[in-house]
Design a protein around this motif. Structure first.
Motif, short mmCIF file in Angstrom:
data_model
loop_
_atom_site.label_atom_id
_atom_site.label_comp_id
_atom_site.label_asym_id
_atom_site.label_seq_id
_atom_site.Cartn_x
_atom_site.Cartn_y
_atom_site.Cartn_z
N ARG A 87 26.02 46.54 35.25
CA ARG A 87 27.34 46.29 35.78
C ARG A 87 27.27 45.99 37.27
O ARG A 87 28.00 45.16 37.78
CB ARG A 87 28.22 47.50 35.52
CG ARG A 87 29.68 47.18 35.45
CD ARG A 87 30.42 48.18 34.62
NE ARG A 87 30.24 49.52 35.13
CZ ARG A 87 30.18 50.60 34.35
NH1 ARG A 87 30.28 50.48 33.06
NH2 ARG A 87 30.03 51.79 34.88
N ASN A 106 42.56 35.35 33.82
CA ASN A 106 43.60 36.20 33.23
C ASN A 106 44.98 35.67 33.64
O ASN A 106 45.29 35.60 34.81
CB ASN A 106 43.41 37.64 33.72
CG ASN A 106 44.22 38.61 32.91
OD1 ASN A 106 45.29 38.28 32.41
ND2 ASN A 106 43.72 39.81 32.76
N VAL A 108 47.93 36.86 33.67
CA VAL A 108 48.98 37.70 34.26
C VAL A 108 48.64 38.24 35.65
O VAL A 108 49.39 39.04 36.19
CB VAL A 108 49.38 38.86 33.33
CG1 VAL A 108 49.88 38.32 32.00
CG2 VAL A 108 48.23 39.81 33.11
N TYR A 109 47.50 37.82 36.20
CA TYR A 109 47.21 38.22 37.57
C TYR A 109 47.03 36.99 38.45
O TYR A 109 46.59 35.94 37.96
CB TYR A 109 45.95 39.08 37.63
CG TYR A 109 46.12 40.44 37.01
CD1 TYR A 109 46.83 41.43 37.68
CD2 TYR A 109 45.59 40.73 35.77
CE1 TYR A 109 47.02 42.67 37.10
CE2 TYR A 109 45.77 41.98 35.18
CZ TYR A 109 46.49 42.95 35.86
OH TYR A 109 46.68 44.17 35.29
N ALA A 121 35.11 45.60 43.83
CA ALA A 121 34.22 46.31 42.91
C ALA A 121 32.80 46.39 43.46
O ALA A 121 32.14 47.42 43.34
CB ALA A 121 34.23 45.64 41.55
N LEU B 235 33.04 44.52 36.08
CA LEU B 235 34.05 45.58 36.12
C LEU B 235 33.69 46.65 35.10
O LEU B 235 32.97 46.40 34.14
CB LEU B 235 35.43 45.01 35.81
CG LEU B 235 35.93 43.91 36.74
CD1 LEU B 235 37.31 43.45 36.33
CD2 LEU B 235 35.95 44.40 38.18
N LYS B 243 43.21 47.27 32.69
CA LYS B 243 43.83 46.36 33.65
C LYS B 243 43.98 44.96 33.03
O LYS B 243 45.06 44.41 32.96
CB LYS B 243 43.01 46.29 34.93
CG LYS B 243 43.67 45.41 35.97
CD LYS B 243 42.92 45.40 37.28
CE LYS B 243 43.56 44.39 38.23
NZ LYS B 243 42.76 44.17 39.42
N HIS B 244 42.87 44.42 32.56
CA HIS B 244 42.91 43.02 32.14
C HIS B 244 43.47 42.83 30.73
O HIS B 244 44.22 41.90 30.50
CB HIS B 244 41.52 42.40 32.25
CG HIS B 244 41.16 42.08 33.66
ND1 HIS B 244 41.44 40.87 34.23
CD2 HIS B 244 40.59 42.83 34.62
CE1 HIS B 244 41.03 40.87 35.49
NE2 HIS B 244 40.51 42.05 35.75
N ALA B 245 43.08 43.70 29.82
CA ALA B 245 43.51 43.47 28.43
C ALA B 245 44.90 44.03 28.18
O ALA B 245 45.76 43.36 27.60
CB ALA B 245 42.51 44.09 27.47
N LYS B 247 47.66 44.66 29.96
CA LYS B 247 48.86 43.99 30.46
C LYS B 247 49.17 42.75 29.61
O LYS B 247 50.32 42.42 29.38
CB LYS B 247 48.68 43.60 31.92
CG LYS B 247 50.00 43.35 32.62
CD LYS B 247 49.84 43.14 34.10
CE LYS B 247 51.15 42.70 34.73
NZ LYS B 247 50.99 42.21 36.09
N ASN B 248 48.11 42.10 29.12
CA ASN B 248 48.32 40.91 28.30
C ASN B 248 48.82 41.25 26.91
O ASN B 248 49.51 40.45 26.29
CB ASN B 248 47.02 40.13 28.17
CG ASN B 248 46.84 39.19 29.33
OD1 ASN B 248 47.51 38.18 29.42
ND2 ASN B 248 45.97 39.56 30.25
#
Lengths: 329, 329
Positions: A87, A106, A108-109, A121, B235, B243-245, B247-248
């Motif tokens: 990671r 994504n 929605v951001y 990060a 991440l 966060k990413h999944a 909200k969608n």
């Protein structure tokens, strides 16, 4: 010879499907030097993307796994590295851009948030500093009015701009290696040229090594120093791009090159008909068999091609081809 | 700044439409009630054990029931616009004050049940999507089937049996215990204890719906390109999922919750009757039995109001979750 940046040795990746276990990557070896650009070429399903995902440690969980072989980054073994370590490397020292810019961000951001996130990060930047840096990065990938567009959502951008955002995101932490998995396939031709220009310039400025996956021979000729031609999960041919284009040592490479109109025009003026590689790629059940997998589509086929998998033949100019008839070509 | 102005503009337009819709609902309700056989005069006559035709006419004149339909309708709408919903002869009280005294109980039940279904549904959906073959995932499938196929009054009766006979830890009827004394918190705790069973009963169907949908959308989102990008950024799993999944995957669930709000309100009528919850549901039930037209109309009006306001809020919530919804360009 100095230590290569990335060294992949005898990599074997197995995919577990309903039909059983299939080696989608079979005995693949290559090296990537500092600042070098190497290209993977081959038809869909030949394992290019699988190789990239395995370097990133992102093989689909429970389906694909590295069965044997090693991937060394700076001498560090990645196949056995912990998930935490992987990671740390991902997005930081090795990053990746994908084929589908329309869906890879994504929705929605904001793009700024998605770039800033990487910086927070890996580099521990504050929210404010990461956001400012994101605007700078957008400017670096030549998005006009970067300062005002950093707060835009992906749906407010075109495909080319989204791919630029992906590149900005990938380069945010100044990675050692950038893996570009067909970065221009979904874009139209003029935008393709712009993206290639951008990648070339960024590489010159940052010294990032690039692994480019493509089936665009023209892009390879323009961008890369060395290329790897893959067929059915195996190495077909590897070597310096100009040498391979000049004299391919594998019948598959030869077929691929003669598929490209403008390269052919330079090589042999009198050939006008565009050729194709006859036949189709072998099914997954064929993978891993002890014979040449290209034999069914090859006009040089002899008995030994069907009897045994061809070993790699090395040539003095650095070319290496897995073909029983490499010398004859 | 720009977005806030736009948000306000959109909100005002929506409110305008909502008012028009509400008036349409008023007209429809009134017409339907008018078409139904029998009126207040009949009920009074019945209660009195039969009266002569002249007295019947007298009553009708008093209540304005002898006027033509359009005159009655116009008068009614005019009254409603002045916030006068009429007078309930059965309860000998103003409809508005009757409803307002019952509305909080119903709102409490509807809102908590809806929130419980949403929150628990999404949590179950997310957890089971992460392990599609795990025990929890099978449990969610079972729960969805059970919750969706069991009628709400049956679930309520089941709860009554279990919690009155076998494990008497929650009160099974009413909203508060008259013997409880103490300050605000003691009272609130008492109401909360009474709320548990009706709330769980009412939310069971919707919990099933939302968890199923959350599971499906979450699984789809987890396989999407932008989730792969998020992983490639390095991440943590937690950031990728929450966060990413997440909200969608919220917008489909919120949309469904908005659509289901009217079902929740009508479900409340049954649940309130089963658990003697002193809300609009029980009032509606009694007013229908008594043919108390003004009261029925008033309750229908308020139910419509609750649903319309709920849909309005859903719409605005969607805008907050997904920037693509709405006119921002």
């Amino acid at each position: 010879m100095t230590e290569p940046l990335l060294k992949v040795e005898n990599l074997r990746i197995e995919l577990t499907t309903r039909a059983g276990v299939t080696p989608v990557i079979d005995n693949l070896s290559f090296e990537l030097g500092h600042g070098e650009n190497i290209s993977f070429v081959g038809e869909s399903g030949c394992g290019k993307s699988m190789t990239a995902l395995s370097i990133m440690g992102l093989l689909p969980e429970g389906v694909g796994r590295i069965a044997s072989g090693s991937i060394q980054f700076h001498g560090e073994e990645l196949t056995t590295a912990s998930t935490e370590r992987l990671r740390d490397i991902r997005g930081n020292e090795i990053s990746m851009i994908f084929q589908e810019p329309m869906t890879s961000l994504n929705p929605v951001y904001t793009v700024g948030e998605q770039i800033a996130e990487v910086l927070r990060a890996h580099q521990g930047l504050s929210k404010k500093a990461a956001w400012d840096m994101a605007a700078e990065l957008l400017d670096a990938v030549r998005i006009p009015n970067a300062k005002s567009r950093v707060g835009d959502y992906p749906f407010q951008m075109s495909g080319g701009q989204r791919q630029r955002v992906m590149i900005a995101m990938a380069l945010a932490c100044k990675p050692k290696i950038l893996i570009a998995d067909e970065p221009t396939t979904a874009l139209d031709v003029t935008v393709q040229a712009q993206i290639f220009d951008l990648l070339r310039d960024l590489r010159r400025n940052t010294g990032t090594s690039i692994i480019m996956i493509t089936h665009d021979m023209g892009a390879v000729a323009e961008m890369a120093e060395r290329m790897i031609v893959m067929y059915a999960g195996r190495n077909a041919e590897i070597g310096p791009v100009d040498q391979i284009i000049d004299r391919p040592r594998h019948p598959y490479t030869k077929g691929l090159i003669s598929c490209v109109p403008h390269i052919v025009a330079n090589l042999t003026e009198e050939r006008h008909d565009l050729t194709e590689v006859p036949g189709i790629v072998p099914s997954l059940q064929e993978f891993g068999k002890n014979r040449c997998l290209f034999a069914s589509r090859c006009n040089l086929r002899t008995d030994e091609c069907l009897r045994e998998r061809p070993p790699a033949r090395e040539f003095e100019n650095g070319q290496k081809a897995d073909c029983w008839h490499a010398e004859e070509l | 700044m720009d977005g806030a102005v736009n948000f306000l503009r959109v909100t005002l337009i929506r409110v305008f439409y909502a008012v028009i819709l509400l008036i349409a609902v008023l007209i429809l309700n009134f017409s339907l009630m008018h078409m139904a056989p029998g009126d207040v005069a009949d009920t009074i006559a019945q209660a009195a054990g039969g009266i002569d035709a002249e007295a019947l006419e007298q009553i009708r004149r008093e209540y304005g029931l002898d006027q033509p339909f359009l005159v009655q309708l116009g008068r009614y709408i005019g009254n409603v616009l002045r916030f006068d919903l009429g007078y309930s002869f059965f309860y000998s009280d103003k409809v508005t004050s009757l409803i307002l005294s019952r509305l909080p109980a119903t709102l409490l039940l509807v809102i908590t049940a809806q929130l419980l279904a949403l929150v628990v549904g999404v949590i179950l959906g997310v957890f089971s999507a992460r392990k599609p073959n795990g025990i929890l995932s099978h449990f969610v499938t079972f729960l969805a089937l059970f919750g969706y196929s069991a009628p709400v009054f049956w679930t309520g009766l089941l709860m009554l049996v279990i919690f009155s006979l076998m494990i008497p830890i929650f009160p099974v009827a009413g909203m508060r215990d008259v013997t409880i004394e103490g300050g605000f918190f003691a009272q609130a705790f008492d109401i909360a204890r009474h709320l548990v069973l009706p709330m769980i009963t009412l939310s069971s169907i919707f919990l099933a719906l939302y968890s199923r949908l959350a599971r499906a959308t979450m699984m789809e989102v987890l396989g999407s390109d932008y989730v792969r990008t998020a992983k490639a950024k390095g991440l943590t799993n937690r950031q990728v999922v929450y966060k990413h999944a997440l909200k969608n995957s919220l917008s489909p669930v919120i949309t469904l919750a908005g659509l289901q709000l009217s079902a929740v309100v009508s479900g409340a009528v049954l649940v309130e009757t089963v658990f003697s919850w002193p809300g609009l549901g029980t009032l509606a039930f009694q007013s229908i039995l008594a043919r108390d037209t003004p009261l029925i109309l008033g309750i229908l009006f308020f139910s419509a109001l609750v649903v319309i306001v709920g849909n309005l809020l859903t719409d605005l919530a969607l805008r907050l979750v997904d920037p693509r919804v709405g006119g921002k360009k």
